[in-house]
Motif scaffolding. Structure first.
Motif, PDB file in Angstrom:
ATOM      1  N   ARG A 124       2.490   1.998  -3.448  1.00 43.26           N
ATOM      2  CA  ARG A 124       1.572   2.581  -4.435  1.00 43.26           C
ATOM      3  C   ARG A 124       1.200   4.024  -4.081  1.00 43.26           C
ATOM      4  O   ARG A 124       1.098   4.886  -4.957  1.00 43.26           O
ATOM      5  CB  ARG A 124       0.321   1.715  -4.566  1.00 43.26           C
ATOM      6  CG  ARG A 124      -0.603   2.202  -5.686  1.00 43.26           C
ATOM      7  CD  ARG A 124      -1.590   1.145  -6.115  1.00 43.26           C
ATOM      8  NE  ARG A 124      -2.506   1.653  -7.135  1.00 43.26           N
ATOM      9  CZ  ARG A 124      -2.213   1.758  -8.425  1.00 43.26           C
ATOM     10  NH1 ARG A 124      -1.034   1.363  -8.872  1.00 43.26           N
ATOM     11  NH2 ARG A 124      -3.099   2.250  -9.283  1.00 43.26           N
ATOM     12  N   ASP A 125       0.996   4.293  -2.805  1.00 41.09           N
ATOM     13  CA  ASP A 125       0.639   5.650  -2.381  1.00 41.09           C
ATOM     14  C   ASP A 125       1.754   6.653  -2.654  1.00 41.09           C
ATOM     15  O   ASP A 125       1.496   7.856  -2.794  1.00 41.09           O
ATOM     16  CB  ASP A 125       0.301   5.662  -0.886  1.00 41.09           C
ATOM     17  CG  ASP A 125      -1.019   4.966  -0.585  1.00 41.09           C
ATOM     18  OD1 ASP A 125      -1.814   4.759  -1.528  1.00 41.09           O
ATOM     19  OD2 ASP A 125      -1.247   4.619   0.590  1.00 41.09           O
ATOM     20  N   ARG A 136     -10.436  -2.557  -1.126  1.00 38.74           N
ATOM     21  CA  ARG A 136      -9.570  -3.613  -1.664  1.00 38.74           C
ATOM     22  C   ARG A 136      -8.505  -3.988  -0.637  1.00 38.74           C
ATOM     23  O   ARG A 136      -8.251  -5.175  -0.386  1.00 38.74           O
ATOM     24  CB  ARG A 136      -8.894  -3.132  -2.949  1.00 38.74           C
ATOM     25  CG  ARG A 136      -9.819  -3.017  -4.153  1.00 38.74           C
ATOM     26  CD  ARG A 136      -9.068  -2.518  -5.371  1.00 38.74           C
ATOM     27  NE  ARG A 136      -9.978  -2.304  -6.495  1.00 38.74           N
ATOM     28  CZ  ARG A 136     -10.052  -1.190  -7.207  1.00 38.74           C
ATOM     29  NH1 ARG A 136      -9.248  -0.165  -6.935  1.00 38.74           N
ATOM     30  NH2 ARG A 136     -10.914  -1.089  -8.190  1.00 38.74           N
ATOM     31  N   ARG A 137      -7.880  -2.999  -0.056  1.00 42.67           N
ATOM     32  CA  ARG A 137      -6.808  -3.262   0.912  1.00 42.67           C
ATOM     33  C   ARG A 137      -7.350  -3.967   2.153  1.00 42.67           C
ATOM     34  O   ARG A 137      -6.696  -4.868   2.700  1.00 42.67           O
ATOM     35  CB  ARG A 137      -6.122  -1.950   1.275  1.00 42.67           C
ATOM     36  CG  ARG A 137      -5.309  -1.386   0.114  1.00 42.67           C
ATOM     37  CD  ARG A 137      -4.779   0.005   0.403  1.00 42.67           C
ATOM     38  NE  ARG A 137      -3.925   0.467  -0.705  1.00 42.67           N
ATOM     39  CZ  ARG A 137      -3.419   1.691  -0.805  1.00 42.67           C
ATOM     40  NH1 ARG A 137      -3.676   2.591   0.150  1.00 42.67           N
ATOM     41  NH2 ARG A 137      -2.663   2.014  -1.826  1.00 42.67           N
ATOM     42  N   GLY A 189      -4.163  -1.949  -3.751  1.00 44.61           N
ATOM     43  CA  GLY A 189      -5.287  -1.076  -4.060  1.00 44.61           C
ATOM     44  C   GLY A 189      -5.527  -0.878  -5.535  1.00 44.61           C
ATOM     45  O   GLY A 189      -6.247   0.029  -5.949  1.00 44.61           O
ATOM     46  N   ALA A 204       0.827  -1.204   0.000  1.00 44.11           N
ATOM     47  CA  ALA A 204       0.000   0.000   0.000  1.00 44.11           C
ATOM     48  C   ALA A 204       0.861   1.254   0.000  1.00 44.11           C
ATOM     49  O   ALA A 204       0.597   2.217  -0.744  1.00 44.11           O
ATOM     50  CB  ALA A 204      -0.934  -0.017   1.208  1.00 44.11           C
ATOM     51  N   LEU A 212     -14.981  -4.782  -5.970  1.00 43.40           N
ATOM     52  CA  LEU A 212     -13.543  -4.511  -5.866  1.00 43.40           C
ATOM     53  C   LEU A 212     -12.824  -4.649  -7.203  1.00 43.40           C
ATOM     54  O   LEU A 212     -11.622  -4.384  -7.284  1.00 43.40           O
ATOM     55  CB  LEU A 212     -12.913  -5.460  -4.848  1.00 43.40           C
ATOM     56  CG  LEU A 212     -13.567  -5.501  -3.465  1.00 43.40           C
ATOM     57  CD1 LEU A 212     -12.861  -6.500  -2.567  1.00 43.40           C
ATOM     58  CD2 LEU A 212     -13.558  -4.118  -2.835  1.00 43.40           C
ATOM     59  N   ASP A 245      -8.374   4.338  -9.340  1.00 53.14           N
ATOM     60  CA  ASP A 245      -8.009   4.944  -8.058  1.00 53.14           C
ATOM     61  C   ASP A 245      -9.132   5.694  -7.354  1.00 53.14           C
ATOM     62  O   ASP A 245      -8.967   6.811  -6.877  1.00 53.14           O
ATOM     63  CB  ASP A 245      -6.807   5.876  -8.253  1.00 53.14           C
ATOM     64  CG  ASP A 245      -5.530   5.094  -8.547  1.00 53.14           C
ATOM     65  OD1 ASP A 245      -5.498   3.888  -8.251  1.00 53.14           O
ATOM     66  OD2 ASP A 245      -4.577   5.683  -9.075  1.00 53.14           O
ATOM     67  N   VAL A 261     -10.339   1.738  -3.200  1.00 49.04           N
ATOM     68  CA  VAL A 261      -8.955   1.390  -2.853  1.00 49.04           C
ATOM     69  C   VAL A 261      -8.878   0.904  -1.410  1.00 49.04           C
ATOM     70  O   VAL A 261      -8.262  -0.130  -1.110  1.00 49.04           O
ATOM     71  CB  VAL A 261      -8.018   2.589  -3.079  1.00 49.04           C
ATOM     72  CG1 VAL A 261      -6.656   2.342  -2.427  1.00 49.04           C
ATOM     73  CG2 VAL A 261      -7.833   2.852  -4.566  1.00 49.04           C
ATOM     74  N   ALA A 262      -9.510   1.623  -0.497  1.00 50.33           N
ATOM     75  CA  ALA A 262      -9.502   1.228   0.914  1.00 50.33           C
ATOM     76  C   ALA A 262     -10.192  -0.121   1.112  1.00 50.33           C
ATOM     77  O   ALA A 262      -9.731  -0.959   1.900  1.00 50.33           O
ATOM     78  CB  ALA A 262     -10.190   2.305   1.757  1.00 50.33           C
TER      79      ALA A 262
END
Length: 420
Positions: free
Chosen positions: A221-222, A377-378, A326, A218, A347, A369, A374-375
């Motif tokens: 990617r962020d 999925r994680r 994500g 995570a 998702l 995105d 995204v949240a």
């Protein structure tokens, strides 16, 4: 040796004399030996099954379990530090057939010497050897726990081969003690195809990640700003027919606009064919085949969309990694677990298996995105960690080992009663 004094019986009010009595020292019962698990693999050559087996082995070892991995080819470095690893025979066996023969010949002696409480069969690739070991060793074979790593429905097989495959699955059900499904939807499929009762099937999410992996993927990617023109698609897997990358190339050719790229990470027998296919479709300039790459952090961080085009899978570990990052996901309906894995469409996007037009359409229309998705999925990826799965596997293996020991004790008692 110690001495104790016991008072004799009192008579007519006279204080009794003390009688010395020798006492043997109190001995504590011997401590039970740690649980022993033997995992067998052909090698650590790139593969999700082997990577997960190494991760479980390390977690079990850290929990105090006496666990070892026996390989046909130990020349390939494991994906993480591994203790108690050995190779059968002095020479590494590189081919799958040679590895099978080497393990079939060498494992019985290892099992006889080490007396493991259970054998761990890491995936479908290894079930044939599990059956052979049971036939060779009979009652001396420890309980076998087999993880089903691929879908048991094989639409790629011609009818006659498919018939033999169905019979083969029934044979597995007869000789393998316990199966592990990696998703709830797989449990019914395993029961139906192998003919075993559901009490012989446990559901344990595939430990494709660790808790640290969740944070790392995570964060990677962020930290990346993806402001390049075009969409950048990523696929990962062996360049083999199962992955159906030929379909993916065709879908990309239909969907691609100026600036779009497709990267397929992996290697295998179809490399030359896929390179030729890309050239024929006129997309060679936008397609990259860098080979096998590990870890995937940077690739998942840079990509806009992850695409899975497989004909069949189990619970693809790379999809779990994409969820942890994500990343938007487009996948074929290649296994019974995929709807659950992608939140029934919340998702990611699921398209019919082999439908090129649907795959191309999903690749161009999936949203990029969205922060809420995204949240989600994680969060969903957090179920697939070794911290959760390692203990669940140990519970299953301990129960099987205890049942085997109790059965052995009962057999001894019956023989003793029957003796003249």
């Amino acid at each position: 040796m110690g001495t104790a004094f016991i008072a004799a019986r009192q008579i007519d009010g006279v204080e009794p004399p003390l009688i010395p009595v020798s006492l043997a020292p109190i001995q504590s019962p011997p401590a039970p030996r740690p649980l022993r698990i033997l995992t067998y693999l052909y090698s650590f050559a790139p593969g999700g099954v082997e990577r997960v087996a190494a991760r479980l082995h390390a977690a079990w070892s850290g929990a105090g379990v006496d666990t070892q991995i026996v390989l046909a080819d130990a020349s390939v470095a494991p994906p993480q530090p591994v203790r108690a690893m050995r190779q059968v025979g002095p020479r590494a066996r590189k081919s799958r057939f040679a590895g099978f023969v080497a393990l079939a010949r060498g494992l019985p002696a290892v099992i006889d010497a080490d007396r493991p409480d259970a054998l761990f069969c890491a995936g479908n690739t290894y079930t044939a050897l599990a059956v052979v070991l049971r036939l060779m060793l009979g009652r001396a074979c420890p309980p076998i726990v087999a993880k089903i790593s691929n879908c048991l429905v094989r639409p790629d097989m011609p009818p006659l081969l498919g018939l033999f495959y169905k019979i083969w699955l029934r044979i597995q059900g007869r000789y393998i003690d316990h199966f592990v499904a990696m998703a709830p939807a797989m449990r019914a499929e395993i029961a139906q195809r192998t003919g075993v009762t559901r009490d012989r099937i446990s559901v344990i999410p595939d430990p494709a990640l660790s808790a640290g992996d969740l944070v790392r993927l995570a964060s990677a990617r962020d930290a990346v700003v993806r402001d390049r023109p075009g969409r950048h698609y990523l696929a990962v897997g062996r360049l083999a027919p199962q992955k159906n990358f030929s379909l993916l190339l065709q879908a990309f050719a239909q969907a691609a606009v100026e600036g779009d790229t497709l990267t397929i990470l992996g290697d295998g027998v179809e490399r030359a064919m896929l390179e030729q296919r890309a050239a024929t479709l006129g997309i060679a300039h936008a397609v990259r085949l860098p080979g096998h790459t590990d870890p995937l952090d940077n690739w998942l961080a840079q990509a806009d969309v992850f695409v899975l085009s497989s004909i069949y899978e189990g619970v693809p570990a790379v999809v779990i990694e994409a969820l942890a990052a994500g990343l938007p996901i487009v996948a074929t309906d290649c296994c019974v677990a995929m709807p659950d894995l992608l939140g029934h469409g919340a998702l990611g996007t699921i398209v019919p298996n082999g439908d090129c037009a649907a795959l191309a359409r999903a690749m161009t229309t999936i949203a990029l995105d969205d922060a809420v998705v995204v949240a989600a999925r994680r969060a969903s990826a957090a179920a697939f960690t070794v911290e959760h799965a390692a203990g669940a596997y140990l519970d299953v293996i301990r129960a099987l080992a205890s049942a085997r020991q109790a059965s052995a004790r009962d057999a001894i008692a019956v023989r003793a009663l029957a003796a003249p």
